[in-house]
Design an enzyme around this catalytic site. Structure first.
Site, PDB file in Angstrom:
ATOM      1  N   GLU A   1      41.824  13.691  49.168  1.00 33.49           N
ATOM      2  CA  GLU A   1      43.157  14.206  48.901  1.00 33.49           C
ATOM      3  C   GLU A   1      43.682  13.615  47.602  1.00 33.49           C
ATOM      4  OE1 GLU A   1      47.787  14.204  50.006  1.00 33.49           O
ATOM      5  OE2 GLU A   1      46.509  12.434  50.126  1.00 33.49           O
TER       6      GLU A   1
ATOM      7  N   ASP B   1      42.364  10.425  52.931  1.00 28.90           N
ATOM      8  CA  ASP B   1      43.801  10.448  52.653  1.00 28.90           C
ATOM      9  C   ASP B   1      44.147   9.586  51.439  1.00 28.90           C
ATOM     10  OD1 ASP B   1      46.618  10.992  53.724  1.00 28.90           O
ATOM     11  OD2 ASP B   1      46.630   8.796  53.667  1.00 28.90           O
TER      12      ASP B   1
HETATM   13  C1  ARE Z   1      57.071   7.512  55.872  1.00 25.40           C
HETATM   14  C2  ARE Z   1      58.471   7.721  55.357  1.00 25.40           C
HETATM   15  C3  ARE Z   1      58.723   6.869  54.128  1.00 25.40           C
HETATM   16  C4  ARE Z   1      58.462   5.402  54.449  1.00 25.40           C
HETATM   17  C5  ARE Z   1      57.042   5.271  54.978  1.00 25.40           C
HETATM   18  C6  ARE Z   1      56.699   3.860  55.403  1.00 25.40           C
HETATM   19  O1  ARE Z   1      58.668   9.105  55.051  1.00 25.40           O
HETATM   20  O2  ARE Z   1      60.082   7.032  53.712  1.00 25.40           O
HETATM   21  O3  ARE Z   1      58.621   4.602  53.299  1.00 25.40           O
HETATM   22  O4  ARE Z   1      56.871   6.128  56.105  1.00 25.40           O
HETATM   23  O5  ARE Z   1      57.550   3.460  56.408  1.00 25.40           O
HETATM   24  C7  ARE Z   1      52.961  10.777  55.358  1.00 25.40           C
HETATM   25  C8  ARE Z   1      54.362  11.281  55.052  1.00 25.40           C
HETATM   26  C9  ARE Z   1      55.247  10.189  54.494  1.00 25.40           C
HETATM   27  C10 ARE Z   1      55.238   8.994  55.429  1.00 25.40           C
HETATM   28  C11 ARE Z   1      53.795   8.519  55.506  1.00 25.40           C
HETATM   29  C12 ARE Z   1      53.626   7.288  56.385  1.00 25.40           C
HETATM   30  O6  ARE Z   1      54.280  12.350  54.122  1.00 25.40           O
HETATM   31  O7  ARE Z   1      56.579  10.702  54.385  1.00 25.40           O
HETATM   32  O8  ARE Z   1      56.098   7.971  54.920  1.00 25.40           O
HETATM   33  O9  ARE Z   1      53.003   9.573  56.098  1.00 25.40           O
HETATM   34  O10 ARE Z   1      54.090   7.534  57.662  1.00 25.40           O
HETATM   35  C13 ARE Z   1      51.875  11.368  47.453  1.00 25.40           C
HETATM   36  C14 ARE Z   1      50.437  10.886  47.654  1.00 25.40           C
HETATM   37  C15 ARE Z   1      49.693  11.676  48.698  1.00 25.40           C
HETATM   38  C16 ARE Z   1      50.495  11.784  50.001  1.00 25.40           C
HETATM   39  C17 ARE Z   1      51.828  12.441  49.632  1.00 25.40           C
HETATM   40  C18 ARE Z   1      52.713  12.641  50.876  1.00 25.40           C
HETATM   41  O11 ARE Z   1      49.754  10.907  46.406  1.00 25.40           O
HETATM   42  O12 ARE Z   1      48.469  11.014  48.949  1.00 25.40           O
HETATM   43  O13 ARE Z   1      52.519  11.581  48.699  1.00 25.40           O
HETATM   44  N1  ARE Z   1      49.782  12.537  51.037  1.00 25.40           N
HETATM   45  C19 ARE Z   1      49.033  11.831  52.111  1.00 25.40           C
HETATM   46  C20 ARE Z   1      49.173  12.497  53.465  1.00 25.40           C
HETATM   47  C21 ARE Z   1      50.571  12.302  53.985  1.00 25.40           C
HETATM   48  C22 ARE Z   1      50.834  10.826  54.236  1.00 25.40           C
HETATM   49  C23 ARE Z   1      50.166   9.945  53.269  1.00 25.40           C
HETATM   50  C24 ARE Z   1      49.355  10.409  52.253  1.00 25.40           C
HETATM   51  C25 ARE Z   1      50.244   8.510  53.516  1.00 25.40           C
HETATM   52  O14 ARE Z   1      48.774  13.833  53.390  1.00 25.40           O
HETATM   53  O15 ARE Z   1      50.812  13.042  55.154  1.00 25.40           O
HETATM   54  O16 ARE Z   1      52.253  10.566  54.167  1.00 25.40           O
HETATM   55  O17 ARE Z   1      49.167   8.201  54.402  1.00 25.40           O
HETATM   56  C26 ARE Z   1      53.672  14.223  43.347  1.00 25.40           C
HETATM   57  C27 ARE Z   1      52.444  13.342  43.148  1.00 25.40           C
HETATM   58  C28 ARE Z   1      51.689  13.149  44.454  1.00 25.40           C
HETATM   59  C29 ARE Z   1      52.627  12.670  45.551  1.00 25.40           C
HETATM   60  C30 ARE Z   1      53.776  13.679  45.693  1.00 25.40           C
HETATM   61  C31 ARE Z   1      54.763  13.267  46.774  1.00 25.40           C
HETATM   62  O18 ARE Z   1      53.260  15.550  43.618  1.00 25.40           O
HETATM   63  O19 ARE Z   1      51.577  13.936  42.211  1.00 25.40           O
HETATM   64  O20 ARE Z   1      50.669  12.201  44.262  1.00 25.40           O
HETATM   65  O21 ARE Z   1      51.873  12.618  46.771  1.00 25.40           O
HETATM   66  O22 ARE Z   1      54.460  13.784  44.444  1.00 25.40           O
HETATM   67  O23 ARE Z   1      55.331  12.041  46.456  1.00 25.40           O
END
Ligand code: ARE
Ligand code: CA
Length: 490
Positions: free
Chosen positions: A233, A197
């Protein structure tokens, strides 16, 4: 790290998003092994924060507070039992490893965690590992908020907090060691690899050291010397400072352009046509085949998180979604992952899996017709998708061949002499004779039905001794596509 170590020539991975370990174990035995799925991506197995506002969101699992194997999907014994039972029927388990961070900075203090372990987010104290403030990138991040503010600043992306998640200092031996211990425990239990992740948010050099300290896979089920399969990822749609190529030597990488482009093509947006996909894959500017992990949608972009936007196809658009998944499974590019979702209220993108009043996840209910109930979608059980997973196994190693298109949205291609598929995404009939490259005979279409003994429950396609066959597909058919393969011969 690039090899999934699949058994029996199986090819496709399925993400059983938020499924409980007991249900996954049963699914391996009753469905995935018999149908030929190669493996399962499971939701994060580590203990996470437990959130009540909003109520038990799915994303709480992306906020670990310890590495105890005790999560919403079950406890350590249930996890071990599931891994054992899946391995025993040749279905691999890939763990979603959340190692870039712990919980959000505002996660509070107490025992509001999936197994009641104490932590203090404000003090960055996670005593059960233990991690303390010393193990986080506090001094290193230079933004005012402490969060990532600009994705074009590489240092921010890797040393600051992703949406406020406490960012681990993975350049330190101690933190690396704790992360590797967690992953090694899972490897020793028998998992075949990891989805890593938020890899974009970790330095490739740090990951190199962590992966290098991982054990070989458990020889009870894998050949001696097998390295864990790693798929990282990294969202790279082009236009950002961090590129997927930085991660190629380390393992496979998620190709987010794949789902975004295929969605645009099947939706016929931006003037895209199916006929333009003749050179699908690297020809479309995707990463090298040997590095790619491909998918139509994932747990983020099916609900508007992560990359891809509104072109992404999901089960909500079932008809063209099935076509897109079939296209992916028929096409040789990449290691393919099928999504298996739960239904949610689309205005509430946070909604967790189908649950009881007390927040515990519901069992996956399987209906007599093989579909699922109780809010579980089970796309991987949809006949068209299951049968195309089999198609992918049958055509493994065969070249992309015998391409045909009508210059618009009707296309066909084969896989050597082992399989052939035809799509009609135009608003009119398809009625054409094509060279399939297949040996002569009668074949059962695995989209409208399947072979059942010597009988076909769907359309029958007759291939002549010259390899040619006549295809008729109405644009109003339930599924406007036809697929035949060597094992669907009658
Ligand atoms: C949640 C709340 C937030 C809060 C946080 C902490 O939504 O508001 O601040 O909690 O309290 C998932 C959810 C998030 C969640 C997080 C933790 O999607 O909403 O936050 O869990 O509970 C970027 C990253 C990429 C990430 C995506 C979602 O680069 O790695 O954001 N994806 C992975 C997982 C997710 C997970 C996380 C990472 C965290 O698959 O499920 O988040 O572990 C452009 C950029 C990308 C960026 C994208 C979105 O495209 O190129 O890099 O992705 O915008 O911002
Ligand atoms: Ca980081």
């Amino acid at each position: 790290y690039h090899n999934p170590h699949a058994k029996h020539g199986r090819q496709a991975i399925v993400h059983l998003f938020e499924w409980k370990w007991n249900d996954i174990a049963a699914e391996c035995e009753r469905f995935l092994a018999p149908k030929g799925y190669a493996g399962v991506q499971i939701s994060p197995p580590a203990e996470s924060i437990l959130l009540t506002s909003p109520w038990r969101p799915w994303w709480e699992r992306y906020q670990p507070i310890s590495y105890n194997l005790c999560s919403r999907s079950g406890n350590e014994n249930e996890l071990r039992d599931m891994i054992t039972r899946c391995n025993n029927v040749g279905v691999n388990i890939y763990v979603d490893a959340v190692i870039n961070h712990m919980c959000g900075a505002g996660g509070g203090e107490g025992t509001h965690s999936t197994c009641g372990t104490y932590f203090n987010a404000k003090k960055m104290d996670f005593p059960s590992i233990p991690f303390s403030s010393f193990d986080f990138n506090e001094g290193k991040c230079k933004t005012a908020s402490g969060d990532i503010e600009n994705y074009n600043d590489i240092n921010q992306v890797r040393d600051c907090r992703l949406v406020s998640l406490l960012d681990l200092a993975l350049e330190k031996d101690y933190a690396r060691g704790k992360v590797a211990d967690y992953m090694n425990k899972l490897i020793d239990m028998g998992v075949a690899g990891f989805r890593v992740d938020a890899s974009k948010h970790m330095w490739p050099g740090d990951l190199t050291v962590i992966y290098g300290s991982l054990h070989n896979l458990n020889t009870r089920w894998f050949n001696g010397g097998s390295r864990p399969f790693i798929f990282q990822e990294v969202i790279d749609m082009g236009g950002e400072a961090i590129q997927t190529s930085e991660y190629f030597p380390l393992g496979r990488v998620t190709e987010f352009k794949y789902g975004a482009k295929i969605g645009t093509v099947f939706r016929k947006w931006n003037g895209e046509k199916l006929s333009y996909t003749k050179n699908w894959g690297e020809g479309w500017g995707f990463m090298p085949d040997g590095n790619a992990l491909v998918f139509i949608d994932n747990h983020d972009n099916q609900r508007g998180h992560g990359g891809g936007g509104n072109t992404i196809l999901t089960f909500w658009d079932a008809r063209i979604y099935k076509m897109a998944v079939a296209y992916m499974l028929a096409h040789p590019y990449g290691v393919a992952r099928v999504m298996s979702s739960f239904r949610w209220n689309r205005t509430d993108d946070w909604q967790g899996p189908p649950s009881h009043e007390d927040g515990s996840t519901k069992d996956v209910h399987v209906n007599a017709d093989d579909t699922c109930g109780d809010g579980w979608v089970c796309e991987h059980r949809w006949r068209q998708i299951t049968n195309m997973a089999t198609f992918r196994n049958v055509v493994t190693g065969q070249p992309h061949s015998n391409w045909w298109d009508n210059g618009n949205n009707q296309v066909a291609f084969g896989r050597g002499n082992r399989g052939f598929i035809v799509f009609n995404n135009d608003d009119w009939h398809l009625d054409v004779t094509l060279n399939t490259g297949m040996p002569g005979g009668a074949y059962c279409d695995v989209i409208s039905g399947q072979r059942d003994g010597g009988r076909c429950t769907g359309k029958t396609i007759n291939v002549g001794d010259d390899g040619r066959a006549h295809f008729k597909i109405s644009n109003t058919d339930e599924d406007p596509m036809v697929a035949i393969h060597a094992d669907s011969k009658l």
